[in-house]
Scaffold this active site. Structure first.
Site, PDB file in Angstrom:
ATOM      1  N   GLY A  78      32.930 -82.762 109.155  1.00  0.00           N
ATOM      2  CA  GLY A  78      32.000 -82.328 108.112  1.00  0.00           C
ATOM      3  C   GLY A  78      30.601 -82.003 108.590  1.00  0.00           C
ATOM      4  N   SER A  79      30.464 -81.611 109.866  1.00  0.00           N
ATOM      5  CA  SER A  79      29.113 -81.275 110.331  1.00  0.00           C
ATOM      6  C   SER A  79      28.611 -79.994 109.657  1.00  0.00           C
ATOM      7  CB  SER A  79      29.061 -81.161 111.862  1.00  0.00           C
ATOM      8  OG  SER A  79      29.797 -80.056 112.302  1.00  0.00           O
ATOM      9  N   ASN A  80      29.511 -79.073 109.351  1.00  0.00           N
ATOM     10  CA  ASN A  80      29.085 -77.882 108.597  1.00  0.00           C
ATOM     11  C   ASN A  80      28.710 -78.252 107.168  1.00  0.00           C
ATOM     12  OD1 ASN A  80      29.227 -75.206 110.062  1.00  0.00           O
ATOM     13  ND2 ASN A  80      31.185 -76.091 110.680  1.00  0.00           N
ATOM     14  N   MET A  98      41.368 -77.406 106.903  1.00  0.00           N
ATOM     15  CA  MET A  98      42.505 -77.011 107.730  1.00  0.00           C
ATOM     16  C   MET A  98      43.788 -76.746 106.936  1.00  0.00           C
ATOM     17  SD  MET A  98      40.740 -76.809 110.317  1.00  0.00           S
ATOM     18  CE  MET A  98      41.544 -76.670 111.901  1.00  0.00           C
ATOM     19  N   ILE A 134      45.820 -74.019 104.150  1.00  0.00           N
ATOM     20  CA  ILE A 134      45.769 -72.624 103.709  1.00  0.00           C
ATOM     21  C   ILE A 134      45.978 -72.584 102.196  1.00  0.00           C
ATOM     22  CG2 ILE A 134      46.894 -70.363 103.909  1.00  0.00           C
ATOM     23  CD1 ILE A 134      47.605 -71.189 106.821  1.00  0.00           C
ATOM     24  N   LEU A 135      45.014 -72.008 101.505  1.00  0.00           N
ATOM     25  CA  LEU A 135      45.081 -71.926 100.046  1.00  0.00           C
ATOM     26  C   LEU A 135      46.050 -70.814  99.635  1.00  0.00           C
ATOM     27  CD1 LEU A 135      41.232 -72.217  99.476  1.00  0.00           C
ATOM     28  CD2 LEU A 135      42.944 -73.970  98.868  1.00  0.00           C
ATOM     29  N   ASN A 160      34.527 -68.689 104.238  1.00  0.00           N
ATOM     30  CA  ASN A 160      35.083 -69.567 105.272  1.00  0.00           C
ATOM     31  C   ASN A 160      34.299 -69.363 106.569  1.00  0.00           C
ATOM     32  OD1 ASN A 160      36.950 -71.317 106.624  1.00  0.00           O
ATOM     33  ND2 ASN A 160      37.984 -69.516 107.458  1.00  0.00           N
ATOM     34  N   HIS A 201      34.881 -69.647 110.697  1.00  0.00           N
ATOM     35  CA  HIS A 201      35.953 -69.739 111.687  1.00  0.00           C
ATOM     36  C   HIS A 201      35.337 -69.691 113.089  1.00  0.00           C
ATOM     37  CE1 HIS A 201      40.018 -69.428 113.180  1.00  0.00           C
ATOM     38  NE2 HIS A 201      39.597 -68.484 114.010  1.00  0.00           N
TER      39      HIS A 201
HETATM   40  C1  GAR Z   1      34.425 -75.963 112.865  1.00  0.00           C
HETATM   41  O1  GAR Z   1      34.327 -75.532 114.203  1.00  0.00           O
HETATM   42  C2  GAR Z   1      35.063 -74.880 112.028  1.00  0.00           C
HETATM   43  O2  GAR Z   1      34.687 -73.571 112.376  1.00  0.00           O
HETATM   44  C3  GAR Z   1      36.515 -75.113 112.313  1.00  0.00           C
HETATM   45  O3  GAR Z   1      36.661 -76.505 112.333  1.00  0.00           O
HETATM   46  C4  GAR Z   1      35.432 -77.112 112.736  1.00  0.00           C
HETATM   47  C5  GAR Z   1      35.026 -78.110 111.696  1.00  0.00           C
HETATM   48  O4  GAR Z   1      33.912 -78.850 112.078  1.00  0.00           O
HETATM   49  N1  GAR Z   1      37.343 -74.476 111.329  1.00  0.00           N
HETATM   50  C6  GAR Z   1      38.543 -73.995 111.569  1.00  0.00           C
HETATM   51  O5  GAR Z   1      39.076 -74.038 112.654  1.00  0.00           O
HETATM   52  C7  GAR Z   1      39.213 -73.370 110.361  1.00  0.00           C
HETATM   53  N2  GAR Z   1      40.403 -72.704 110.750  1.00  0.00           N
HETATM   54  P1  GAR Z   1      33.106 -79.713 111.010  1.00  0.00           P
HETATM   55  O6  GAR Z   1      34.127 -80.539 110.230  1.00  0.00           O
HETATM   56  O7  GAR Z   1      32.211 -80.598 111.847  1.00  0.00           O
HETATM   57  O8  GAR Z   1      32.336 -78.797 110.121  1.00  0.00           O
END
Ligand code: GAR
Length: 193
Positions: A20-22, A95, A97-98, A112, A114
């Site tokens: 969840g850093s994003n 992670m 797919i909706l 999203n 990626h």
């Molecule tokens: C991020 O790098 C994001 O781009 C990726 O998972 C990580 C989540 O980090 N997403 C995917 O690969 C989606 N297919 P976070 O939980 O620290 O935000």
């Protein structure tokens, strides 16, 4: 680029599965005056997701759904989002797919992030595949979500140079740091701000 806001902020849900850093960076952004969105709901496909803590400490409502039965989980999800008047969704390390059916309900209002320079390296294990292919650059992309995986209209990308002794972990770290800056910028762009 399609999204518009009135006087009040757009009530947004963030979907996560892990760290969840994003989500953390989006919450920080949402509290600034320039943000067109407010984060009112967090959905996690994983009850152990560390990111759920960010919902807790910021007093944001949350729901965990395991998506084992996708249709049932999505039905429950819609029942949770509706009364909270959620208008927009940001997928952030989500992670699952909706279904096309769910996406239709939020048509053009799901974003999203990626960790690759789409349309290259859709799907999983992007960093490993990028390194195996000896790419010189990778990066991250924020895009609108449509029914095809990682294929909706691109809003913004950030290119990252791959170093000589790059590992999957070092590349992931480098790209993640860029993701935290890119997602807010892409949201502003999506609202023509
Ligand atoms: C991020 O790098 C994001 O781009 C990726 O998972 C990580 C989540 O980090 N997403 C995917 O690969 C989606 N297919 P976070 O939980 O620290 O935000």
């Amino acid at each position: 680029m399609g999204l518009s806001t009135g006087r009040s902020k757009i009530r947004t849900a963030v979907f996560i599965s892990g760290t969840g850093s994003n989500l953390k960076s989006l919450i920080k952004f949402s509290k600034t005056n320039k943000s067109p969105i407010s984060i009112e709901f967090v959905v996690s496909s994983n009850s152990k997701a560390k990111g759920l803590n960010f919902a807790k400490i910021n007093n944001i409502k949350k729901k965990v759904l395991n998506f084992k039965n996708k249709n049932l989980s999505e039905k429950k999800l819609l029942s949770a989002l509706k009364p909270n008047n959620i208008e927009m969704i940001c997928l952030a390390g989500f992670m699952k797919i909706l279904t096309g059916n769910f996406i239709k309900k939020f048509k053009g209002k799901i974003l999203n992030i990626h960790p690759s320079l789409l349309p290259k390296y859709k799907g999983l294990n992007t960093h490993r595949r990028v390194l195996n292919n000896k790419e010189k650059y990778s990066g991250c992309t924020v895009h609108f979500v449509n029914a095809k995986l990682d294929s909706g209209k691109i809003i913004l990308q950030k290119k990252v140079k791959i170093s000589k002794n790059e590992t999957e972990a070092s590349l992931a770290k480098k790209i993640l740091a860029e993701e935290h800056k890119l997602y807010p910028k892409a949201i502003l762009k999506a609202f023509n701000l």
